[in-house]
Design an enzyme around this catalytic site. Structure first.
Site, PDB file in Angstrom:
ATOM      1  CD  GLU A 181      32.302  20.461  49.640  1.00  0.00           C
ATOM      2  OE1 GLU A 181      31.112  20.147  49.734  1.00  0.00           O
ATOM      3  OE2 GLU A 181      32.715  21.309  48.809  1.00  0.00           O
ATOM      4  CB  THR A 235      26.624  26.516  50.341  1.00  0.00           C
ATOM      5  OG1 THR A 235      26.472  25.827  49.101  1.00  0.00           O
ATOM      6  CG2 THR A 235      26.365  25.553  51.481  1.00  0.00           C
TER       7      THR A 235
END
Length: 367
Positions: A181, A235
């Protein structure tokens, strides 16, 4: 690396799956800042395994970067095979499939969500004597706000761990997923933790990582309506739109709504959960204008009877909640129509329950 994005995959409505089996991960975790690394060189127990990890909804309105949950019926699969053609201690990505721009994703394991997590787990286990071949089946669209990168990472972490007998606990797997991530969208656990653990997860602290599993009552019905437009919202771009400072009034308001949301989860109070989920005054107001039609979609959901609606993760997927599956289908239809009318975007709707299990092994072939 491949920024785990996707494009709308599902049919207008996917079938609502039956309630989940009993969770395999049941824990409140206070994790060490550095995961345990095993010194042994483990032997694989299987020649191949296949793992699944579910979609996730991060933030849940006021819970930016510290609340998330797993959603049943949608997710990614990773198949892993002991491969003599791969150098010992290394991993190769042999195939990436899926209908959602999966060809955008790199097969270099150092630049792929699943590859990064798999490498981290191999390091933790001390794997040096065999090589592995990984196949990724994307069930989630890229850049959708449904935790695509986390699903790939979680499925890969579980697959590597299980092929060697499941020696690591969920805490180490969360650390491995966080490495992935971090390279994709930032160091946040509100997708990877629920993808691995299932249910609702609260991140109380990041250093050391401290996770709390929030148990939604088994006898209560919670339905998520996920509406994904044909629009990509990376994102990193959506995080860049956020304010670096906030006023005290908004801090107090969002804190109270996040507290109410946690209480609602524990009590199984879907009406209160929906009200809190809809009440973010910090993140959603900055992101909604970047998603064509989002404000009208939220309004349409509430008018159709949703108990709450917000942006799922960084978007562009909108998530509404209700306590009735049939009502969820009607809400989804209204949200799809609003995306088309006010945002000029085609969208697909999916009605899903809470995934209480998280990432899991789905098949294996013994050696």
């Amino acid at each position: 690396m491949a920024v785990c994005h996707h494009q709308a995959p599902f049919k207008l409505f996917t079938p609502l799956p039956p309630p989940n089996p009993k969770p395999i991960f049941l824990c409140n975790l206070s994790l060490p800042s550095r995961p345990t690394i095993l010194t042994a060189d483990p032997e694989p127990l299987f020649t191949s395994v296949k793992a699944f990890a579910p979609a996730t909804v991060a933030n849940l309105g006021p819970g930016f970067d510290f609340l998330g949950c797993a959603v049943d019926g949608l997710g990614d699969f990773v198949s892993l095979t002991v491969d003599p053609q791969v150098l010992p201690g290394e991993i190769a990505i042999s195939e990436i499939s899926g209908d959602h721009n999966s060809k955008k994703l790199s097969k270099n394991p150092l630049w792929n969500c699943a590859g990064i997590a798999a490498i981290e787990v191999m390091k933790m286990l001390g794997v040096r004597n065999v090589g592995l071949s990984l196949s990724l089946e994307k069930g989630l669209p890229l850049g959708s706000g449904l935790g695509s990168s986390a699903a790939s990472a979680a499925a890969a972490a579980v697959a590597v761990n299980e092929i060697f007998g499941g020696k690591l606990g969920v805490e180490e797997l969360v650390h491995a997923g966080l490495k992935s991530e971090e390279k994709v969208s930032g160091y946040h656990a509100d997708n990877i933790a629920p993808a691995l653990m299932g249910g609702f997860v609260l991140i109380q602290n990041y250093e050391p990582l401290d996770l709390l599993r929030l148990s939604f009552p088994l006898d209560k019905e919670l339905i998520f309506v996920l509406v994904s437009p044909d629009f990509e919202a990376p994102t990193k771009k959506m995080r860049a739109a956020l304010p670096t400072e906030i006023g005290m009034a908004h801090h107090v308001w969002n804190s109270s709504q996040a507290g109410a949301l946690v209480a609602a989860v524990l009590q199984g109070d879907v009406a209160r959960l929906g009200k809190a989920l809809s009440s973010d005054k910090i993140v959603e107001p900055k992101r909604a204008p970047l998603i064509p039609g989002m404000e009208a979609v939220k309004k349409a959901a509430i008018e159709a009877g949703a108990l709450g609606c917000t942006i799922s993760g960084a978007g562009p997927t909108a998530v509404a909640v209700t306590d009735n599956a049939e009502k969820g289908k009607e809400i989804g239809e209204r949200m799809v129509a609003a995306f088309l009318k006010d945002g000029n975007l085609k969208a697909v709707a999916s009605v899903n329950r809470l995934d209480r299990v998280g990432a899991r092994l789905v098949s294996s072939i013994p050696r």
